[in-house]
Design a protein around this motif. Structure first.
Motif, short mmCIF file in Angstrom:
data_model
loop_
_atom_site.label_atom_id
_atom_site.label_comp_id
_atom_site.label_asym_id
_atom_site.label_seq_id
_atom_site.Cartn_x
_atom_site.Cartn_y
_atom_site.Cartn_z
N ASP A 104 31.09 31.86 22.40
CA ASP A 104 32.27 32.55 21.90
C ASP A 104 32.93 33.19 23.12
O ASP A 104 32.84 34.38 23.35
N ARG A 105 33.56 32.33 23.94
CA ARG A 105 34.12 32.77 25.22
C ARG A 105 35.64 32.74 25.25
O ARG A 105 36.25 33.32 26.15
N ALA A 106 36.26 32.06 24.29
CA ALA A 106 37.72 31.93 24.31
C ALA A 106 38.36 33.31 24.28
O ALA A 106 37.92 34.21 23.56
N ASP A 107 39.38 33.48 25.08
CA ASP A 107 40.15 34.73 25.15
C ASP A 107 39.36 35.93 25.65
O ASP A 107 39.76 37.08 25.44
N SER A 108 38.25 35.69 26.33
CA SER A 108 37.52 36.80 26.95
C SER A 108 38.34 37.31 28.14
O SER A 108 39.26 36.64 28.63
N ALA A 109 38.01 38.49 28.62
CA ALA A 109 38.69 39.07 29.78
C ALA A 109 38.64 38.09 30.96
O ALA A 109 39.63 37.89 31.66
N PHE A 110 37.50 37.49 31.19
CA PHE A 110 37.34 36.56 32.31
C PHE A 110 38.15 35.29 32.08
O PHE A 110 38.87 34.83 32.97
N ALA A 111 38.05 34.70 30.89
CA ALA A 111 38.76 33.46 30.60
C ALA A 111 40.27 33.63 30.72
O ALA A 111 40.97 32.70 31.10
N CYS A 112 40.77 34.80 30.40
CA CYS A 112 42.21 35.07 30.46
C CYS A 112 42.67 35.60 31.81
O CYS A 112 43.87 35.84 32.00
N SER A 113 41.73 35.82 32.73
CA SER A 113 42.14 36.33 34.04
C SER A 113 42.98 35.29 34.77
O SER A 113 42.85 34.09 34.55
N LYS A 114 43.86 35.77 35.62
CA LYS A 114 44.80 34.92 36.34
C LYS A 114 44.44 34.88 37.83
O LYS A 114 43.92 35.86 38.37
N PRO A 115 44.73 33.76 38.48
CA PRO A 115 44.40 33.64 39.91
C PRO A 115 44.96 34.78 40.77
O PRO A 115 44.28 35.24 41.69
N ASP A 116 46.16 35.26 40.47
CA ASP A 116 46.75 36.29 41.33
C ASP A 116 46.11 37.67 41.15
O ASP A 116 46.42 38.60 41.89
N GLU A 117 45.18 37.82 40.22
CA GLU A 117 44.46 39.09 40.08
C GLU A 117 43.37 39.24 41.14
O GLU A 117 42.88 40.34 41.37
N TYR A 118 42.98 38.14 41.75
CA TYR A 118 41.87 38.15 42.71
C TYR A 118 42.42 38.04 44.13
O TYR A 118 42.98 37.02 44.51
N ASP A 119 42.24 39.09 44.91
CA ASP A 119 42.65 39.09 46.32
C ASP A 119 41.46 38.57 47.14
O ASP A 119 40.63 39.34 47.63
N TRP A 120 41.38 37.24 47.24
CA TRP A 120 40.21 36.63 47.86
C TRP A 120 40.03 37.02 49.32
O TRP A 120 38.90 37.12 49.79
#
Length: 187
Positions: A104-120
């Motif tokens: 039951d992972r759909a729409d979790s915080a992680f699944a909905c995170s966007k690439p630009d949220e992570y300053d690699w």
């Protein structure tokens, strides 16, 4: 050596003993996920390990973070936001009945995170090894793009990448998995 793992931290609900999900009226709660489990294992062996994920800013998200932090995993790079933690229901197999997992992972915080949220560039500062598994890019298209961004940054910085090519048929089909992993493996 400093290791960073990236993946979804989930709530694990396990049936007692060898009961099937349909038979259970209670569940044992714990937290985990492929990359979180690797981070905890490496930390308990004395390695310097950080973990990156995204969890909601509520008590369940905090409990998940607390669980891996207590084993010595650095969680200072974890992102906060979103509405829910991913969940997986687990029933242990018995004799000829195999173990079963329901996601039951759909729409979790992680699944909905966007690439630009992570300053690699910042997240990977002072990192020697970056670890992810084949489960992570299967979570969502945006997470797959986030993994690709992380891998590109690792290449620029000369960071070694380690990938556990585990495959979850309940998350994606073989053809999609092969196409995505072919794109990621050059890194």
């Amino acid at each position: 050596m400093k290791i960073l793992t990236f993946g979804e931290l989930m709530l694990r609900l396990k049936t007692p003993e060898h009961l099937k999900i349909l038979q259970a009226d209670t569940f044992e709660a714990s937290y985990g996920g492929a990359e979180a489990n690797v981070a905890v294992s490496l930390a308990t062996l004395g390695n310097d390990v950080s973990y990156v994920t995204k969890v909601p800013e509520h008590q369940v998200g905090q409990a998940a973070i607390n669980e891996i932090r207590r084993f010595g995993v650095d969680t200072t790079r974890v992102l906060r936001g979103g509405g829910r933690v991913g969940i997986y229901y687990f029933e242990k197999g018995n004799n000829i009945r195999p173990t079963n997992v329901v996601y039951d992972r759909a729409d979790s915080a992680f699944a909905c995170s966007k690439p630009d949220e992570y300053d690699w560039d910042q997240i990977l500062e002072d990192t020697d090894i970056f670890f992810f598994s084949g489960v992570t890019p299967a979570v969502s298209e945006s997470v797959k793009e986030t993994v690709l961004d992380a891998l590109r940054c690792c290449k620029r910085k000369g960071i070694e990448v380690v990938c556990d090519l585990n495959y979850r048929a309940k998350m994606w089909d073989k053809n999609t998995a092969q196409c995505v992993m072919r794109e990621l493996m050059p890194y």
